[in-house]
Write a protein that holds these residues in place. Structure first.
Motif, PDB file in Angstrom:
ATOM      1  N   LYS A  26      -2.929 -24.466 -18.897  1.00  0.00           N
ATOM      2  CA  LYS A  26      -3.526 -25.487 -20.223  1.00  0.00           C
ATOM      3  C   LYS A  26      -4.369 -26.324 -19.310  1.00  0.00           C
ATOM      4  O   LYS A  26      -4.326 -27.088 -18.349  1.00  0.00           O
ATOM      5  N   ARG A  27      -5.604 -25.843 -19.378  1.00  0.00           N
ATOM      6  CA  ARG A  27      -6.991 -26.441 -18.994  1.00  0.00           C
ATOM      7  C   ARG A  27      -7.638 -27.434 -19.706  1.00  0.00           C
ATOM      8  O   ARG A  27      -7.649 -27.208 -21.018  1.00  0.00           O
ATOM      9  N   GLY A  28      -8.478 -28.220 -19.293  1.00  0.00           N
ATOM     10  CA  GLY A  28      -9.221 -29.147 -20.186  1.00  0.00           C
ATOM     11  C   GLY A  28      -8.993 -30.671 -19.700  1.00  0.00           C
ATOM     12  O   GLY A  28      -8.131 -30.968 -18.870  1.00  0.00           O
ATOM     13  N   ASP A  29      -9.965 -31.479 -20.350  1.00  0.00           N
ATOM     14  CA  ASP A  29      -9.965 -33.175 -19.833  1.00  0.00           C
ATOM     15  C   ASP A  29      -8.618 -33.709 -20.400  1.00  0.00           C
ATOM     16  O   ASP A  29      -8.350 -33.393 -21.608  1.00  0.00           O
ATOM     17  N   PRO A  30      -7.974 -34.559 -19.764  1.00  0.00           N
ATOM     18  CA  PRO A  30      -8.257 -34.684 -18.428  1.00  0.00           C
ATOM     19  C   PRO A  30      -7.430 -34.076 -17.238  1.00  0.00           C
ATOM     20  O   PRO A  30      -7.408 -34.251 -16.089  1.00  0.00           O
ATOM     21  N   LEU A  31      -6.476 -33.146 -17.775  1.00  0.00           N
ATOM     22  CA  LEU A  31      -5.342 -32.823 -17.191  1.00  0.00           C
ATOM     23  C   LEU A  31      -5.489 -31.404 -17.193  1.00  0.00           C
ATOM     24  O   LEU A  31      -5.410 -30.725 -18.373  1.00  0.00           O
ATOM     25  N   ALA A  32      -5.264 -30.595 -16.020  1.00  0.00           N
ATOM     26  CA  ALA A  32      -5.152 -29.208 -15.755  1.00  0.00           C
ATOM     27  C   ALA A  32      -3.590 -28.941 -15.598  1.00  0.00           C
ATOM     28  O   ALA A  32      -2.968 -29.486 -14.739  1.00  0.00           O
ATOM     29  N   VAL A  33      -2.934 -28.140 -16.366  1.00  0.00           N
ATOM     30  CA  VAL A  33      -1.385 -27.827 -16.062  1.00  0.00           C
ATOM     31  C   VAL A  33      -1.129 -26.326 -15.851  1.00  0.00           C
ATOM     32  O   VAL A  33      -1.723 -25.469 -16.875  1.00  0.00           O
ATOM     33  N   VAL A 103      10.152 -32.980 -24.109  1.00  0.00           N
ATOM     34  CA  VAL A 103      10.300 -31.749 -24.434  1.00  0.00           C
ATOM     35  C   VAL A 103      10.165 -31.739 -26.122  1.00  0.00           C
ATOM     36  O   VAL A 103      10.508 -32.661 -27.009  1.00  0.00           O
ATOM     37  N   HIS A 104       9.248 -30.565 -26.718  1.00  0.00           N
ATOM     38  CA  HIS A 104       8.959 -30.599 -27.951  1.00  0.00           C
ATOM     39  C   HIS A 104      10.190 -29.285 -28.541  1.00  0.00           C
ATOM     40  O   HIS A 104       9.824 -28.335 -27.709  1.00  0.00           O
ATOM     41  N   LYS A 105      10.799 -29.677 -29.414  1.00  0.00           N
ATOM     42  CA  LYS A 105      11.972 -28.621 -29.629  1.00  0.00           C
ATOM     43  C   LYS A 105      11.285 -27.916 -30.971  1.00  0.00           C
ATOM     44  O   LYS A 105      11.382 -28.495 -31.995  1.00  0.00           O
ATOM     45  N   GLN A 106      10.884 -26.499 -30.882  1.00  0.00           N
ATOM     46  CA  GLN A 106      10.489 -25.868 -31.929  1.00  0.00           C
ATOM     47  C   GLN A 106      11.334 -25.357 -32.784  1.00  0.00           C
ATOM     48  O   GLN A 106      11.242 -25.288 -34.049  1.00  0.00           O
ATOM     49  N   GLN A 107      12.575 -24.919 -32.497  1.00  0.00           N
ATOM     50  CA  GLN A 107      13.650 -24.356 -33.244  1.00  0.00           C
ATOM     51  C   GLN A 107      14.905 -24.441 -32.679  1.00  0.00           C
ATOM     52  O   GLN A 107      15.010 -24.577 -31.554  1.00  0.00           O
ATOM     53  N   VAL A 108      15.984 -25.228 -33.604  1.00  0.00           N
ATOM     54  CA  VAL A 108      17.120 -25.249 -33.079  1.00  0.00           C
ATOM     55  C   VAL A 108      18.328 -24.746 -33.894  1.00  0.00           C
ATOM     56  O   VAL A 108      18.019 -24.587 -35.339  1.00  0.00           O
ATOM     57  N   TRP A 190      11.692 -24.067 -27.115  1.00  0.00           N
ATOM     58  CA  TRP A 190      11.143 -25.380 -26.693  1.00  0.00           C
ATOM     59  C   TRP A 190       9.821 -25.404 -25.655  1.00  0.00           C
ATOM     60  O   TRP A 190       9.914 -24.224 -25.145  1.00  0.00           O
ATOM     61  N   TRP A 191       9.162 -26.392 -25.484  1.00  0.00           N
ATOM     62  CA  TRP A 191       8.031 -26.498 -24.725  1.00  0.00           C
ATOM     63  C   TRP A 191       7.937 -28.003 -24.307  1.00  0.00           C
ATOM     64  O   TRP A 191       8.696 -28.804 -24.727  1.00  0.00           O
ATOM     65  N   LEU A 192       6.886 -28.289 -23.524  1.00  0.00           N
ATOM     66  CA  LEU A 192       6.870 -29.618 -22.931  1.00  0.00           C
ATOM     67  C   LEU A 192       5.544 -30.393 -23.593  1.00  0.00           C
ATOM     68  O   LEU A 192       4.600 -29.862 -23.720  1.00  0.00           O
ATOM     69  N   LYS A 193       5.572 -31.713 -23.549  1.00  0.00           N
ATOM     70  CA  LYS A 193       4.684 -32.456 -23.807  1.00  0.00           C
ATOM     71  C   LYS A 193       4.335 -33.322 -22.839  1.00  0.00           C
ATOM     72  O   LYS A 193       5.325 -34.109 -22.429  1.00  0.00           O
ATOM     73  N   VAL A 205      -0.460 -34.139 -23.756  1.00  0.00           N
ATOM     74  CA  VAL A 205      -1.129 -32.721 -23.449  1.00  0.00           C
ATOM     75  C   VAL A 205      -0.019 -31.808 -23.675  1.00  0.00           C
ATOM     76  O   VAL A 205       1.119 -31.856 -22.914  1.00  0.00           O
ATOM     77  N   ASP A 206       0.037 -31.005 -24.725  1.00  0.00           N
ATOM     78  CA  ASP A 206       1.059 -30.016 -25.027  1.00  0.00           C
ATOM     79  C   ASP A 206       0.952 -28.611 -23.897  1.00  0.00           C
ATOM     80  O   ASP A 206      -0.334 -28.306 -23.635  1.00  0.00           O
ATOM     81  N   VAL A 207       2.046 -28.311 -23.356  1.00  0.00           N
ATOM     82  CA  VAL A 207       2.214 -27.201 -22.714  1.00  0.00           C
ATOM     83  C   VAL A 207       3.045 -26.475 -23.190  1.00  0.00           C
ATOM     84  O   VAL A 207       4.379 -26.477 -23.004  1.00  0.00           O
ATOM     85  N   VAL A 208       2.341 -25.233 -23.804  1.00  0.00           N
ATOM     86  CA  VAL A 208       3.071 -24.279 -24.443  1.00  0.00           C
ATOM     87  C   VAL A 208       2.922 -22.957 -23.621  1.00  0.00           C
ATOM     88  O   VAL A 208       1.907 -22.317 -23.090  1.00  0.00           O
TER      89      VAL A 208
END
Length: 247
Positions: A26-33, A103-108, A190-193, A205-208
């Motif tokens: 995940k690239r872009g200002d201000p954080l690259a992950v 954590v972003h929970k997409q589906q449970v 899930w993924w991370l925020k 910053v969403d980290v999918v």
């Protein structure tokens, strides 16, 4: 730089714990992950149906990483725990502070219950992690560690990690974070925020992961229809067989 009251954030490269299977950026200002899913040398997975279990396993899919990849492609979920390592980098010319990781929970849904499969251990390594319990309505990061060779995870501290800690990155500085998402009685994609603050401004910053969300399944209330392990120790005769503790 990691700042906090409780102690230092985990951050570590796990030696011998496994390899990286899937990488995303995940690239872009201000954080690259940059992120990577970690595949332990001994793993457990849950399958939705018997059809997800391959009837024939090619020779090049019989070690722990290709076997894991094969089952994930067939819809299997990590059983109870999924681990990932993130490298976060400040790409700007000003200090940047990470104030939370969520954590972003997409589906449970209900845990998969048809088949439980494991790849038996041949040794493991300990590590310290940021731990999320996916059963919680809003999972929060807790500092934790692996206490023994079988991978028992124990949380430390009295409060979620970011209640009393932040991570500050100087310009150009990067930091590695180990993340673990656990499920006890649910199935969760899930993924991370990552929440950051810089120059008085806040953003998320969403980290999918590439290829879609992570997938973790807890223990089904009624148990699994079948329990199997891959008998790698049988060499050329390896197959899916009942674990030795089953009658």
């Amino acid at each position: 730089m990691i700042e906090g009251i409780v102690g230092s954030l985990i951050v570590a490269v796990i030696v011998g714990a496994g390899v990286c299977l899937r990488r995303w950026v995940k690239r872009g200002d201000p954080l690259a992950v940059t992120g990577e899913v970690l595949v332990p040398k001994a793993w457990e997975m849950a399958l939705l149906s018997d059809d997800a279990l391959p009837q024939h396993v090619p020779q090049d899919k019989r070690t722990y990483v290709p076997m894991y990849r094969l089952l994930r492609q067939r819809g299997a979920a990590d059983f109870k725990v999924t681990s990932a390592r993130l490298l976060v980098e400040n790409r700007t010319e000003q200090p940047l502070t990470i104030t939370d990781v969520k954590v972003h929970k997409q589906q449970v849904g209900e845990p998969f219950s048809a088949v439980w499969v494991r790849y038996p251990p041949a040794g493991a390594a300990g590590a310290v992690v940021l731990d999320f319990l996916l059963d919680e309505p809003i999972p929060e990061a807790w500092q934790a560690s692996y206490e023994d060779s079988i991978g028992r995870l124990t949380r430390s501290g009295n409060r979620p990690y970011f209640d009393e800690n932040v991570i500050t990155l100087s310009p150009g500085e990067s930091q590695s974070l180990l993340i673990t998402g656990r499920a006890e009685g649910v199935r969760c994609s899930w993924w991370l925020k990552i929440e950051v603050a810089q120059a008085g401004k806040r953003r998320v910053v969403d980290v999918v992961p590439e290829g879609g969300a992570l997938l973790t399944s807890g223990a089904p209330a009624g148990g699994f229809g079948r329990q199997l392990e891959w008998s790698w120790y049988e060499g050329a005769d390896a197959d899916f067989v009942p674990p030795p503790w089953l009658p």
